[in-house]
Design a protein around this motif. Structure first.
Motif, PDB file in Angstrom:
ATOM      1  N   GLU A 115      -4.178   6.412   6.296  1.00 37.00           N
ATOM      2  CA  GLU A 115      -4.309   5.511   7.439  1.00 37.00           C
ATOM      3  C   GLU A 115      -5.405   4.477   7.177  1.00 37.00           C
ATOM      4  O   GLU A 115      -5.232   3.281   7.453  1.00 37.00           O
ATOM      5  N   LYS A 116      -6.519   4.916   6.614  1.00 42.16           N
ATOM      6  CA  LYS A 116      -7.626   4.025   6.294  1.00 42.16           C
ATOM      7  C   LYS A 116      -7.163   2.961   5.291  1.00 42.16           C
ATOM      8  O   LYS A 116      -7.454   1.778   5.440  1.00 42.16           O
ATOM      9  N   HIS A 117      -6.431   3.384   4.296  1.00 42.85           N
ATOM     10  CA  HIS A 117      -5.928   2.451   3.273  1.00 42.85           C
ATOM     11  C   HIS A 117      -4.960   1.427   3.896  1.00 42.85           C
ATOM     12  O   HIS A 117      -5.034   0.238   3.591  1.00 42.85           O
ATOM     13  N   LEU A 118      -4.060   1.898   4.752  1.00 39.74           N
ATOM     14  CA  LEU A 118      -3.080   1.003   5.356  1.00 39.74           C
ATOM     15  C   LEU A 118      -3.737  -0.010   6.288  1.00 39.74           C
ATOM     16  O   LEU A 118      -3.240  -1.131   6.442  1.00 39.74           O
ATOM     17  N   LYS A 119      -4.856   0.359   6.891  1.00 32.30           N
ATOM     18  CA  LYS A 119      -5.581  -0.568   7.759  1.00 32.30           C
ATOM     19  C   LYS A 119      -6.415  -1.551   6.946  1.00 32.30           C
ATOM     20  O   LYS A 119      -6.919  -2.529   7.489  1.00 32.30           O
ATOM     21  N   GLY A 120      -6.567  -1.282   5.661  1.00 32.11           N
ATOM     22  CA  GLY A 120      -7.317  -2.184   4.796  1.00 32.11           C
ATOM     23  C   GLY A 120      -8.811  -1.922   4.790  1.00 32.11           C
ATOM     24  O   GLY A 120      -9.588  -2.790   4.408  1.00 32.11           O
ATOM     25  N   ASP A 121      -9.207  -0.754   5.221  1.00 31.34           N
ATOM     26  CA  ASP A 121     -10.639  -0.412   5.259  1.00 31.34           C
ATOM     27  C   ASP A 121     -11.143  -0.019   3.882  1.00 31.34           C
ATOM     28  O   ASP A 121     -10.509   0.481   3.066  1.00 31.34           O
TER      29      ASP A 121
END
Length: 121
Positions: A115-121
């Motif tokens: 989820e963090k990766h998909l949000k670009g964090d």
């Protein structure tokens, strides 16, 4: 330029999967004529017999079909293409999850990092 292959599965299966990926990603369009066995083999850097075996597999699966004197074409069956797309995606996800579990991630931490990766964090 020759395609890259791994030693985990037979080359003809990897060729077939590569072509399926090109079909489901619309790189090769439904109804489009495919290059000849020799041309595709040259592109991939493999023996034409190996490419022929991949084409036979794709024909058996319904992804491509032959017209007697005109060559091979991609199926127009969009349901089959979408089903194949989902199957390829599932196989990729299973491999990804397996590798992440080997790295020590559990389901919760894997979901969080994804989820963090998909949000670009």
């Amino acid at each position: 330029m020759a395609w890259k292959f791994d030693e985990k599965s037979p080359i003809y299966l990897q060729l077939a999967n590569h072509i399926k990926t090109q079909i489901v990603s619309q790189e090769i369009k439904p109804g489009e004529q495919l290059p000849t066995v020799r041309d595709f083999a040259q592109q991939a850097g493999v023996n034409p017999n190996t490419m022929q075996r991949a084409f036979i597999l794709l024909e058996q699966e319904g992804m491509v079909f032959s017209k007697r004197t005109a060559g091979r074409f991609v199926t127009d069956n969009r349901d089959l293409i979408e089903k194949t797309r989902e199957e390829l995606a599932l196989a990729e996800m299973e491999q990804f999850v397996y590798q992440m579990m080997k790295l020590g991630f559990d389901q919760v931490s894997l979901a969080e990092i994804l989820e963090k990766h998909l949000k670009g964090d």
